[in-house]
Scaffold this active site. Structure first.
Site, PDB file in Angstrom:
ATOM      1  CB  CYS A  37      -8.958   4.935  -1.575  1.00 54.03           C
ATOM      2  SG  CYS A  37      -9.135   4.567   0.168  1.00 54.03           S
ATOM      3  NE  ARG A  82      -7.539   3.071   7.854  1.00 47.35           N
ATOM      4  CZ  ARG A  82      -8.125   4.140   7.321  1.00 47.35           C
ATOM      5  NH1 ARG A  82      -8.952   4.855   8.027  1.00 47.35           N
ATOM      6  NH2 ARG A  82      -7.877   4.476   6.078  1.00 47.35           N
ATOM      7  CG  HIS A 103      -3.966   2.969  -1.689  1.00 42.58           C
ATOM      8  ND1 HIS A 103      -4.149   4.244  -2.150  1.00 42.58           N
ATOM      9  CD2 HIS A 103      -4.909   2.781  -0.731  1.00 42.58           C
ATOM     10  CE1 HIS A 103      -5.155   4.805  -1.495  1.00 42.58           C
ATOM     11  NE2 HIS A 103      -5.644   3.947  -0.627  1.00 42.58           N
TER      12      HIS A 103
END
Lengths: 241, 467
Positions: A92, A126, A191
């Site tokens: 990220c 997002r 993640h």
């Protein structure tokens, strides 16, 4: 002794990212490969060439700003270590920062380290959700899973993607690519954390680290039934059962 | 009365009946319907308060603090409206008023005591003009809904900034909360003095180690847990405010926790009939709020000492001769405190963990890796087995494996009923059940069919809503 470095654990530890270090170290220990985790603290001297594995995570905007300032001073040293085959996993924010720049929504350009040929642009919303990616490890396709949560859209130059998106958004939600692979550097938006959920990828990184220091990269098999069941459950959640 | 409001109230109440007929709990649908028909419903109903509206917010302890304060006010003789079910978005808050209103729109009450989801605070506060806001703490929670912790704190900061007349009740030990003391509103602080359990080491899930005002690293004399402790910024001088309500000599009892509350130079001993160190914070917050509202300190203590936990807030059951505990887990700070219970309880036990990844749980389960499960490497000696269930039970099992729990002690059983049974019938002499939000009610339902509640009847209306 393998040395696994966690870059700025105080700053870059969103979304359980430290699990990546836990997985790397455990899977070494379970095979009697001596390993130690070294926390690299902001402002302290560091020589990345001394590491065998480096993990770079992500943080909140503020924390990432602090990281960027500090890491810029170590740019050349990190670049040399990467040329020398250092095994790196960047997730990220850490992934974005290894590229040329990050263009925010407000026309501001935050320069990156420029170690990888890629750039990132902030998007209108997002990209959030479970994600599955097909990667090739040692010539064989492996499905990896994780959870992505990013507003940046990353576009690759002359570098290979880590894999192809099976479900989710990946680098930018448009070109079907996820992450980056360059020498022994692996970058991803996933993640989860990534490594505990995907033991075959973890073992691949361990092997590369062993090979680099001239040790036998062949790994003894482990009982991975729990991980396999978790991976199957995650794929089933995405309708890829 | 305004015709539009009348229609909104009666439609909301009809929606409640329909939804109950369909077997739903209806803890937020009525409010949703009423607000859709008349957006001013909440404002109009909240304005009926004889005394005022109190909001309780923060990451952990909202439900417990809110229920404690409601009990304090009820037992002091007031008429209280309270959203007990944890339905804490604007629709759930509105539903709490609708439920007490008659079909003709008649509604009389003294206080509304409302727990409000952090992200809903600006919206609710703008409607209800709160007389008091209680803020418990800020931890990382359900990241995919709110982005980052910084944003949540900023959101509340902005909302409170628009309420200069509102009394604030703030946690002095949490720098993220204590910073609101700098706002124009009058503030009273609660906190814990150092005691036997304080820790000096740094911890993995410490949420914010940096000064919220200037960004420098904070110095700590000690930590209670997570970032709660005696902090001070070496740079700008921001420090833990001196609390007006302070808990001294905090300690564990056999089946509860205790401390001495010091307020205005006087000491009030408190024995809470529920475990969980964090419940002392909830009690201190309720004590500070209750006494500020004019209830005698002795009466507040009495109410707190007879507090019964809500569903999944360390709810107690008995299975044959075995004590059984059910606790909600929803973020690293809370889960770490749940693991601390395993340390306090030296008996051999079975542990059950159900993890779901529905929207109300937070779809991202990576927070499990911010929980310090590594303490189980040592604590597993007193654990007969871990049963992992829920939509992501296998993932939970993986987490335990990498924390160093022996493989033969870990079972992943996706079938919830089977899994609950395995833990109940395990060889331990006690059983602990931990569940994320949407797993809590199904787990409680299975438990209830097998066990007896430990004390009295737990109010049937206390099930969590998935609003």
């Amino acid at each position: 002794m393998l040395v696994a470095g966690h870059l700025y654990p105080d700053l870059l530890n969103l979304y359980g990212d430290r699990g990546n270090l836990i997985a790397f170290a455990r899977r070494c220990t379970w095979r009697n490969i001596p390993v130690t985790v070294r926390e690299i603290i902001l402002g302290e001297p560091v020589d990345f060439r001394e590491l065998d594995f480096l993990f770079i995570g992500g943080g909140s905007d503020r924390e990432q700003g602090i990281m960027a300032e500090d890491l810029r001073r170590h740019r050349d040293n990190l670049g040399e270590a990467i040329e020398d085959g250092l095994v790196v996993l960047a997730i990220c924010g850490g992934y974005q920062f290894l590229g040329h720049h990050y263009q925010t929504g407000t026309e501001r350009v935050i320069p990156g380290l420029g170690l990888l040929d890629l750039y990132t642009q902030a998007g209108p919303r997002r990209l959030i959700g479970n994600c599955a990616v097909e990667v090739e490890l040692d010539g064989r396709p492996v499905r990896i899973t994780g959870f992505e949560n990013h507003s940046g859209r990353t576009f690759l130059g002359r570098v290979q993607p880590l894999g192809r998106v099976l479900a989710g958004y990946g680098n930018n939600g448009t070109d079907g690519l996820e992450g980056v692979r360059f020498r022994n550097v692996f970058c991803s938006y996933l993640h989860g954390p990534l490594l505990p959920k995907n033991p075959r990828l973890t073992d691949h990184l361990v092997s590369l680290a062993l090979k680099r220091v001239g040790r036998n990269p062949a790994l003894a098999p482990l009982d991975d039934r729990l991980e396999e069941r978790a991976g199957a459950a995650a794929l089933a959640r995405l309708g890829l059962g | 009365m305004d015709a539009k409001l009348m229609i909104a109230i009666s439609s909301g109440k009809t929606a409640a009946q329909c939804s109950q007929l369909l077997g739903h709990h209806g803890s937020s649908l009525p409010g949703k319907v009423a607000l859709r028909l008349y957006p001013g419903t909440l404002r109009a109903l909240a304005a009926r308060a004889e005394r005022g509206v109190i909001l309780v917010t923060g990451t952990n302890g909202k439900t417990t603090t809110n229920n404690m304060l409601a009990r304090v006010l009820l037992e002091a003789g007031y008429r209280v409206i309270c959203n007990r079910e944890g339905a804490n978005l604007i629709s759930g808050v509105t539903t709490a008023f609708l439920r007490k209103a008659t079909a003709s729109g008649h509604l009389e009450f003294d206080w509304a005591v409302l727990e409000v989801d952090e992200a809903s605070v600006p919206g609710v506060a703008a409607e209800v003009d709160p007389r008091m806001v209680v803020v418990t703490n800020f931890f990382r929670d359900q990241l995919d809904r709110y982005g980052e912790l910084d944003k949540t704190v900023t959101l509340i900061d902005d909302a409170l900034g628009r309420l200069p007349q509102t009394q604030l009740v703030l946690n002095a030990d949490d720098p993220l909360v204590a910073q609101f003391g700098g706002l124009a509103s009058p503030a009273v602080f609660f906190g814990l003095a150092p005691h036997a359990r304080v820790v000096e080491r740094r911890h993995h899930t410490r949420e914010s180690r940096f000064c919220p005002l200037c960004g420098k690293e904070l110095n700590y004399a000690f930590y209670h847990y997570s970032q709660l402790g005696l902090f001070r910024c070496p740079d700008c001088g921001f420090r833990r405010p001196e609390p007006e309500v302070e808990g001294l000599q905090a300690r564990y009892l056999e089946d509860g926790v205790a401390c001495t509350i010091r307020r205005g130079g006087r000491d009030y001993p408190l024995e809470l009939p529920t475990q969980g160190f964090y419940n002392l914070y909830n009690a201190l917050a309720a004590f500070a709020a209750g006494t500020l509202l004019g209830v005698e300190p002795e009466r507040v203590i009495e109410s707190l000492e007879s507090y019964e936990p809500a569903t999944g807030r360390l709810q107690r059951f008995r299975y044959r001769d075995k004590p059984v505990y059910l606790n909600l887990v929803k973020n690293p700070a809370g889960f770490n405190e749940s693991l601390a219970l395993l340390r306090t309880d030296g008996r051999r036990k079975d542990v059950f963990i159900a993890v779901n990844d529905n929207v109300a749980d937070g779809r991202d389960i990576s927070w499990l890796w911010d929980v310090d499960f590594e303490v189980l490497e040592e604590l597993q000696r007193n654990v007969a087995g871990f049963v992992c269930s829920g939509l992501r039970g296998e993932e939970m099992a993986v987490r335990l494996k990498y924390a160093g729990v022996a493989l033969q002690k870990i079972v992943a059983e996706p079938n919830l009923k089977e899994a609950v049974g395995r833990a109940l019938d395990g060889p331990g002499v006690a059983a602990y059940f931990f569940a994320t939000y949407t797993a809590l009610w199904p787990v409680e339902k299975v438990l209830r069919s097998r066990v007896t509640p430990e004390r009295g009847k737990q109010h049937a209306g206390s099930r969590p809503s998935i609003s």
